[in-house]
Design an enzyme around this catalytic site. Structure first.
Site, short mmCIF file in Angstrom:
data_model
loop_
_atom_site.label_atom_id
_atom_site.label_comp_id
_atom_site.label_asym_id
_atom_site.label_seq_id
_atom_site.Cartn_x
_atom_site.Cartn_y
_atom_site.Cartn_z
CG ASP A 173 -0.83 6.21 3.50
OD1 ASP A 173 -0.27 6.97 2.71
OD2 ASP A 173 -0.99 4.99 3.28
CE1 TYR A 200 -6.22 -0.94 2.75
CE2 TYR A 200 -8.09 -0.42 4.17
CZ TYR A 200 -7.05 -1.26 3.81
OH TYR A 200 -6.83 -2.41 4.52
CG PHE A 212 -4.48 -2.94 8.61
CD1 PHE A 212 -3.71 -3.38 7.53
CD2 PHE A 212 -3.82 -2.45 9.73
CE1 PHE A 212 -2.32 -3.34 7.58
CE2 PHE A 212 -2.43 -2.41 9.79
CZ PHE A 212 -1.68 -2.86 8.71
CG HIS A 247 2.73 -4.56 5.95
ND1 HIS A 247 1.70 -4.83 5.07
CD2 HIS A 247 2.40 -3.39 6.57
CE1 HIS A 247 0.80 -3.88 5.16
NE2 HIS A 247 1.19 -2.99 6.06
#
Length: 226
Positions: free
Chosen positions: A64, A66, A77, A186
């Site tokens: 989701d 920031y 990102f 991740h």
């Protein structure tokens, strides 16, 4: 109407009915009255503005947006120029350097990637301030699932990049016979050393694109941003 923020090509590909977008719009209006919600409404579908359906070559799937002020910009990102680069993105830059010898960029704006056909998609497109995951079950999961399903069914030779367990849980929506699926840990500081570093995703993406007759991605950001 919220659906009008998507291009006709995306609306046709996703084939979501008007009632879905009407319910989503009501939810977002209610949330924005009670909470600070990111990103701003104009950036909600920014990933789709930069990258139309026919142009998608790569999908990098995040969770989701920031959840801090001025960070979310509608691209997974990515943060706007001038904002501090988040830890996960710093690790992405480190791996890009190790993989292709491209030094880390000074900014976190990934829109140059998006303009080349990299769909920077979050599974939730909005979030409350300081509450990660707060909109994860609020209409968005069905939307992002439909995006992935439509790309998988209607296109060929797309690269889907699934970093971490959350992104990898969506692999069942994808046809691995038609597309390349790249999975690893991740890039967050908690997990990057457990399989993200040295995974070489960027060279793998470009090798696949070239092998399938597509132009590779120019991953350099400094040269493209300035």
């Amino acid at each position: 109407m919220l659906a009008d923020k998507l291009s006709p090509a995306w609306r046709q590909a996703l084939a979501l009915d008007d009632s879905y977008f009407s319910d989503l719009e009501k939810f977002l209006k209610s949330e924005r009255k009670k909470y600070q919600v990111y990103p701003i409404q104009e950036d909600l579908f920014k990933a789709f503005d930069f990258c139309d359906f026919k142009d998608v070559k790569v999908v990098i799937l995040g969770q989701d947006p920031y959840h801090g002020p001025n960070q979310a910009m509608g691209l997974s990102f990515s943060v706007p120029r001038g904002e501090k680069i988040p830890p996960s993105l710093r690790n992405i830059y480190k791996e890009l350097d190790a993989d292709l010898g491209i030094p880390p960029a000074l900014d976190g704006d990934l829109s140059p990637w998006a303009k080349q056909g990299v769909l920077l998609l979050n599974t939730s497109l909005s979030v409350r301030d300081s509450e990660p995951g707060s909109h994860s079950k609020a209409h968005w999961e069905s939307f992002s699932a439909q995006v992935l399903r439509s790309l998988s069914e209607q296109k060929e030779n797309v690269v889907f990049v699934l970093w971490g367990a959350h992104a990898q849980s969506h692999s069942t929506l994808l046809d691995s016979q038609k597309h390349l699926i790249i999975e690893s840990a991740h890039p967050s500081p908690l997990s990057a050393s457990r399989g993200f570093f040295a995974s070489k995703p960027f060279s793998k993406i470009n090798e696949y694109l070239k092998n399938t007759g597509q132009n590779p991605i120019d991953w350099r950001l400094e040269q493209l941003l300035f």
